[in-house]
Design an enzyme around this catalytic site. Structure first.
Site, mmCIF file in Angstrom:
data_model
loop_
_atom_site.group_PDB
_atom_site.id
_atom_site.type_symbol
_atom_site.label_atom_id
_atom_site.label_comp_id
_atom_site.label_asym_id
_atom_site.label_seq_id
_atom_site.Cartn_x
_atom_site.Cartn_y
_atom_site.Cartn_z
ATOM 1 N N GLU A 46 -6.801 4.745 7.729
ATOM 2 C CA GLU A 46 -6.541 6.172 7.441
ATOM 3 C C GLU A 46 -7.750 6.804 6.752
ATOM 4 O O GLU A 46 -8.057 7.980 6.965
ATOM 5 C CB GLU A 46 -5.262 6.314 6.594
ATOM 6 C CG GLU A 46 -4.015 6.034 7.436
ATOM 7 C CD GLU A 46 -2.838 5.483 6.653
ATOM 8 O OE1 GLU A 46 -2.825 5.552 5.417
ATOM 9 O OE2 GLU A 46 -1.915 4.955 7.309
ATOM 10 N N LYS B 190 0.145 4.267 -0.298
ATOM 11 C CA LYS B 190 -0.486 5.454 0.301
ATOM 12 C C LYS B 190 -0.218 6.673 -0.596
ATOM 13 O O LYS B 190 -0.228 6.549 -1.802
ATOM 14 C CB LYS B 190 0.011 5.680 1.731
ATOM 15 C CG LYS B 190 -0.024 4.406 2.569
ATOM 16 C CD LYS B 190 0.196 4.669 4.016
ATOM 17 C CE LYS B 190 0.288 3.351 4.748
ATOM 18 N NZ LYS B 190 0.182 3.483 6.195
ATOM 19 N N ASN C 2 0.883 -1.176 0.000
ATOM 20 C CA ASN C 2 0.000 0.000 0.000
ATOM 21 C C ASN C 2 0.917 1.221 0.000
ATOM 22 O O ASN C 2 1.514 1.551 1.025
ATOM 23 C CB ASN C 2 -0.881 -0.020 1.259
ATOM 24 C CG ASN C 2 -1.688 1.256 1.411
ATOM 25 O OD1 ASN C 2 -1.809 2.038 0.473
ATOM 26 N ND2 ASN C 2 -2.240 1.467 2.596
ATOM 27 N N GLY D 68 2.146 2.054 10.634
ATOM 28 C CA GLY D 68 3.101 3.149 10.473
ATOM 29 C C GLY D 68 3.775 3.557 11.776
ATOM 30 O O GLY D 68 4.414 4.602 11.851
ATOM 31 N N GLU E 105 -5.762 -5.071 10.351
ATOM 32 C CA GLU E 105 -4.754 -4.040 10.592
ATOM 33 C C GLU E 105 -5.035 -3.320 11.913
ATOM 34 O O GLU E 105 -5.847 -2.378 11.951
ATOM 35 C CB GLU E 105 -4.773 -3.017 9.454
ATOM 36 C CG GLU E 105 -4.469 -3.621 8.101
ATOM 37 C CD GLU E 105 -3.774 -2.623 7.200
ATOM 38 O OE1 GLU E 105 -2.658 -2.917 6.774
ATOM 39 O OE2 GLU E 105 -4.331 -1.541 6.953
ATOM 40 N N SER F 44 3.078 -2.422 10.278
ATOM 41 C CA SER F 44 4.529 -2.460 10.476
ATOM 42 C C SER F 44 5.136 -3.842 10.196
ATOM 43 O O SER F 44 6.090 -4.267 10.836
ATOM 44 C CB SER F 44 4.904 -1.986 11.884
ATOM 45 O OG SER F 44 4.462 -0.646 12.079
HETATM 46 C C1 PEP Z 1 -0.896 -0.021 5.920
HETATM 47 O O1 PEP Z 1 -0.957 1.175 5.685
HETATM 48 O O2 PEP Z 1 -1.771 -0.759 5.495
HETATM 49 C C2 PEP Z 1 0.224 -0.495 6.725
HETATM 50 C C3 PEP Z 1 0.176 -1.712 7.192
HETATM 51 O O3 PEP Z 1 1.258 0.379 6.917
HETATM 52 P P1 PEP Z 1 2.669 0.039 7.633
HETATM 53 O O4 PEP Z 1 3.148 -1.275 7.067
HETATM 54 O O5 PEP Z 1 3.559 1.170 7.277
HETATM 55 O O6 PEP Z 1 2.399 -0.067 9.105
#
Ligand code: PEP
Length: 248
Positions: A97, A12, A10, A171, A165, A211
């Site tokens: 988000e 973003k 992703n 993040g 998630e 993460s």
């Molecule tokens: C995400 O935005 O779906 C995500 C898992 O971000 P990150 O891996 O940076 O935590």
């Protein structure tokens, strides 16, 4: 029951047409022998260029959202039909988000999910609890609600990918432990079984996101109910290939 693992990135609001195409060119040879399905979900404006960059590779291109209407007065939104024109295979829906900063609701998630399915796009439906919800013991209640409302009216649940998630892990560099992720994803599978059918639940791909990185992917992917990852930060670099090749 064997499920083909699925690792998706992703991006973003990161990357440009130039840096994105360069990253795909660098990743393609590194992921070409992957034993899992691979996708990169990219900003809508990059979809045409990234589709070209990924042509002839095993990297599918996905979108980061999709609107529910076929067309109309929805300034700034993108329809499933528009995405389909560029061969988009996946669309992330209900990312935390989007829920947190853009007021997206479970009802909207549901409409977007149904629109994606109607157009042959696989929705990656995100669910997850905030830190305070985990701390006050309502994780399962929150996720059950997100699943019940978000997936209402889905005819074939096997066509949906779920991404668990935990909001506190996105993040932040704070990953759920292997055990926490497995426990919650097993709950999600059980809930899908109750809402749809137990046999279908065994076939649904459920990713972990939050993460996930080159260092922790093996442990997470070794869990029996974790079928893949939704990767934010680590999908912006070559580490993404290490995650895709977690089994090598
Ligand atoms: C995400 O935005 O779906 C995500 C898992 O971000 P990150 O891996 O940076 O935590």
């Amino acid at each position: 029951m064997s499920r083909k693992p699925f690792i998706a990135g992703n991006w973003k609001m990161n990357m440009t047409a130039k840096s994105g195409a360069e990253l795909i060119a660098a990743l393609a040879p590194l992921v070409k022998d992957a034993n899992c399905d691979v996708a990169l979900c990219v900003p809508a404006i990059l979809i045409p260029e990234m589709t070209k960059a990924a042509a002839g590779t095993n990297i599918a291109i996905g979108a980061e959202n999709v609107h529910w209407a076929k067309n109309g007065a929805y300034t700034g939104e993108i329809s499933a039909e528009m995405l389909k024109e560029y061969g988009v295979k996946y669309a992330i829906i209900g990312h935390s988000e989007r829920r947190q900063y853009f007021g997206e609701t479970d009802e909207g998630v549901n409409k977007r999910t149904l629109a994606a399915l109607e157009n042959g796009i696989t929705p990656i439906v995100c669910v997850g609890e905030t830190l305070s919800e985990r701390e006050n013991g309502t994780t399962e209640e929150v996720i059950a609600r997100q699943l019940e409302k978000g997936l209402q009216g889905v005819e074939d649940i096997k066509k949906v990918v779920i991404a668990y998630e935990p909001v506190w892990a996105i993040g932040t560099g704070k990953t759920a432990t292997d055990g926490q992720a497995q426990e919650t994803i097993a709950f999600i599978r059980k809930k899908i079984g109750e809402l749809f059918c137990p046999m279908c639940a065994q076939k649904v791909i459920i990713q972990y996101g939050g993460s996930m990185n080159a260092g922790n992917c093996k442990g997470l992917m070794a869990q029996p109910d974790i079928d893949g990852g939704l990767i934010g930060g680590a999908s912006l670099k070559l580490d993404f290939a290490t995650i895709v090749n977690y089994d090598k």
